[in-house]
Design a protein around this motif. Structure first.
Motif, PDB file in Angstrom:
ATOM      1  N   GLY A  67      -5.795  12.148  -9.231  1.00  0.00           N
ATOM      2  CA  GLY A  67      -6.914  12.825  -8.575  1.00  0.00           C
ATOM      3  C   GLY A  67      -6.618  13.275  -7.158  1.00  0.00           C
ATOM      4  O   GLY A  67      -7.517  13.757  -6.454  1.00  0.00           O
ATOM      5  N   SER A  68      -5.372  13.146  -6.721  1.00  0.00           N
ATOM      6  CA  SER A  68      -5.020  13.485  -5.342  1.00  0.00           C
ATOM      7  C   SER A  68      -5.042  14.995  -5.117  1.00  0.00           C
ATOM      8  O   SER A  68      -4.707  15.773  -6.010  1.00  0.00           O
ATOM      9  N   HIS A  69      -5.409  15.376  -3.910  1.00  0.00           N
ATOM     10  CA  HIS A  69      -5.469  16.792  -3.561  1.00  0.00           C
ATOM     11  C   HIS A  69      -5.312  16.950  -2.056  1.00  0.00           C
ATOM     12  O   HIS A  69      -5.470  15.995  -1.297  1.00  0.00           O
ATOM     13  N   LEU A  70      -4.996  18.149  -1.639  1.00  0.00           N
ATOM     14  CA  LEU A  70      -4.837  18.446  -0.218  1.00  0.00           C
ATOM     15  C   LEU A  70      -6.177  18.861   0.393  1.00  0.00           C
ATOM     16  O   LEU A  70      -7.044  19.415  -0.291  1.00  0.00           O
ATOM     17  N   GLU A  71      -6.314  18.581   1.690  1.00  0.00           N
ATOM     18  CA  GLU A  71      -7.495  19.003   2.436  1.00  0.00           C
ATOM     19  C   GLU A  71      -7.076  19.507   3.802  1.00  0.00           C
ATOM     20  O   GLU A  71      -6.056  19.085   4.347  1.00  0.00           O
ATOM     21  N   ARG A  72      -7.891  20.375   4.356  1.00  0.00           N
ATOM     22  CA  ARG A  72      -7.648  20.819   5.712  1.00  0.00           C
ATOM     23  C   ARG A  72      -8.145  19.761   6.685  1.00  0.00           C
ATOM     24  O   ARG A  72      -9.117  19.062   6.429  1.00  0.00           O
ATOM     25  N   VAL A 100       0.855  -1.183   0.000  1.00  0.00           N
ATOM     26  CA  VAL A 100       0.000   0.000   0.000  1.00  0.00           C
ATOM     27  C   VAL A 100       0.889   1.231   0.000  1.00  0.00           C
ATOM     28  O   VAL A 100       1.850   1.309   0.767  1.00  0.00           O
ATOM     29  N   ILE A 101       0.585   2.170  -0.871  1.00  0.00           N
ATOM     30  CA  ILE A 101       1.197   3.496  -0.804  1.00  0.00           C
ATOM     31  C   ILE A 101       0.209   4.401  -0.079  1.00  0.00           C
ATOM     32  O   ILE A 101      -0.910   4.622  -0.562  1.00  0.00           O
ATOM     33  N   ALA A 102       0.584   4.893   1.093  1.00  0.00           N
ATOM     34  CA  ALA A 102      -0.289   5.752   1.889  1.00  0.00           C
ATOM     35  C   ALA A 102       0.247   7.182   1.832  1.00  0.00           C
ATOM     36  O   ALA A 102       1.375   7.446   2.243  1.00  0.00           O
ATOM     37  N   LEU A 103      -0.558   8.094   1.340  1.00  0.00           N
ATOM     38  CA  LEU A 103      -0.133   9.478   1.110  1.00  0.00           C
ATOM     39  C   LEU A 103      -0.869  10.427   2.048  1.00  0.00           C
ATOM     40  O   LEU A 103      -2.101  10.514   2.035  1.00  0.00           O
ATOM     41  N   ASP A 104      -0.109  11.142   2.848  1.00  0.00           N
ATOM     42  CA  ASP A 104      -0.651  12.178   3.717  1.00  0.00           C
ATOM     43  C   ASP A 104      -1.131  13.332   2.836  1.00  0.00           C
ATOM     44  O   ASP A 104      -0.357  13.906   2.074  1.00  0.00           O
ATOM     45  N   SER A 105      -2.419  13.648   2.945  1.00  0.00           N
ATOM     46  CA  SER A 105      -2.994  14.697   2.097  1.00  0.00           C
ATOM     47  C   SER A 105      -3.481  15.882   2.916  1.00  0.00           C
ATOM     48  O   SER A 105      -4.386  16.614   2.491  1.00  0.00           O
ATOM     49  N   SER A 106      -2.904  16.059   4.111  1.00  0.00           N
ATOM     50  CA  SER A 106      -3.252  17.215   4.939  1.00  0.00           C
ATOM     51  C   SER A 106      -2.512  18.449   4.441  1.00  0.00           C
ATOM     52  O   SER A 106      -1.474  18.354   3.773  1.00  0.00           O
ATOM     53  N   GLN A 128      -7.627   3.475  -4.477  1.00  0.00           N
ATOM     54  CA  GLN A 128      -7.483   2.445  -5.502  1.00  0.00           C
ATOM     55  C   GLN A 128      -7.198   1.104  -4.851  1.00  0.00           C
ATOM     56  O   GLN A 128      -6.283   0.975  -4.056  1.00  0.00           O
ATOM     57  N   GLU A 129      -8.031   0.110  -5.182  1.00  0.00           N
ATOM     58  CA  GLU A 129      -7.816  -1.253  -4.674  1.00  0.00           C
ATOM     59  C   GLU A 129      -6.547  -1.838  -5.298  1.00  0.00           C
ATOM     60  O   GLU A 129      -5.988  -1.296  -6.254  1.00  0.00           O
ATOM     61  N   PHE A 130      -6.110  -2.963  -4.778  1.00  0.00           N
ATOM     62  CA  PHE A 130      -4.883  -3.599  -5.259  1.00  0.00           C
ATOM     63  C   PHE A 130      -4.979  -3.906  -6.753  1.00  0.00           C
ATOM     64  O   PHE A 130      -5.981  -4.425  -7.236  1.00  0.00           O
TER      65      PHE A 130
END
Length: 325
Positions: free
Chosen positions: A142-147, A79-85, A127-129
């Protein structure tokens, strides 16, 4: 007559001795243990050469019998886990580039999933495996930052469970979590000991790109700085799982760090040893693997998990219920 009786008694006693020894219960044997191992050189770069005689294994402080060492070529689920804060604003574009580099370098049999996270109630399996690079890369686009208040520990906990459950019936696959985060946990339900316990039970290996450079590094006599707390958390997670953590401070270092992780995944070894501990003893067993240099050998550092777990594990259903309560 007495002499004959004495001889008979002596012979009977002698005959009984080996019989008694043969019937003595054997010492309980432990399991054959397999551990991942990364070997690095003096510059902390992964290398793919080491000899069996250069390794010694200790379980709970007692030296064990090393059976084999070989390149670990098993396929990987990760799994690639991306901090989107919002705190990742400056390096978020570079973080996406690093994640894409990992994806395009996957082997055909490797399977990758993508998770993005902010708060404890905003951990999304985007995204599933999949083995399809195009599908995975599109999910990243489609990744983006959120508060929100970062929940790093919760995200790692959920992602560890996720990769552990995938391909559960196939034991011939490695389980890996790659996380890109600043490591500043502000709002997690789970605590660090909960996460470490889960990593011990599952054997999931964690690699971290820690973007801590923007965090406050001003501590005090009785206060640990935000950066120190984040670094401590990320180093503990990587060390306990047998993975590695890198702390890039620029776009170039971040992308280079992704390349290091790719090399770490490709150049790993798997060691096996025969434990002399009673297999009936359950729980976590500490293991230390040491490098023994002969004259003329280059210095090597060995990165392995802190140990291994003998079941039964905490039932997954109970942990999920606890999370939702």
């Amino acid at each position: 007559m007495r002499m004959k009786c004495l001889i008979v008694v002596v012979l009977l006693c002698v005959a009984l001795v080996p019989t008694a020894r043969a019937q003595a219960p054997a010492a309980p044997a432990g399991p054959v243990v397999g551990l991942s191992m990364i070997v690095t050189d003096k510059d902390n770069k992964a290398v793919n050469t080491i000899r069996k005689e250069q390794i010694r294994v200790f379980e709970e402080g007692v030296e064990q019998t090393l059976l084999s060492i070989e390149a670990d070529e098993r396929p990987v689920d990760y799994v690639i886990a991306l901090d989107s804060s919002g705190s990742l604003n400056r390096l978020f574009g570079s973080a996406l580039e690093a994640a894409k580099l990992i994806i395009v370098n996957q082997r055909p049999e490797d399977q990758i999933a993508f998770v993005r996270f902010v708060g404890h109630d905003n951990i999304e399996k985007v995204q599933e495996f999949s083995t399809d690079r195009d599908v995975l890369l599109k999910a990243l686009d489609g990744s983006h930052l959120e508060r929100g208040q970062s929940a790093v520990i919760d995200a790692l906990y959920v992602s560890t469970q996720y990769v552990d459950e995938h391909n559960k019936a196939n034991e011939n696959r490695r389980k890996v979590l790659v996380v890109i985060t600043d490591g500043e946990d502000r709002n997690s339900y789970y605590k660090q000991p909960d996460l470490i316990k889960l990593l011990h039970e599952t054997g999931v290996q964690v690699f971290v790109l820690g973007l801590v450079s923007e965090l406050d590094d001003q501590g005090g006599f009785s206060r640990v700085s935000s950066r120190q707390r984040a670094e401590k958390l990320l180093m503990a997670v990587a060390a306990e799982s047998g993975g590695r953590v890198l702390f890039p401070t620029s776009k170039q270092e971040l992308v280079a760090g992704a390349g290091e992780i790719i090399l770490d995944l490709r150049a790993q070894f798997r060691i096996k040893y025969q434990s002399n501990r009673d297999a009936s003893k359950k729980g976590f067993r500490k293991v230390e693997v040491k490098f023994v240099a002969a004259e003329g050998d280059e210095k090597r550092k060995l990165v392995t998990p802190a140990g291994y777990f003998v079941g039964p594990r905490t039932p997954a259903a109970k942990t999920e219920k606890k999370k939702k309560s």
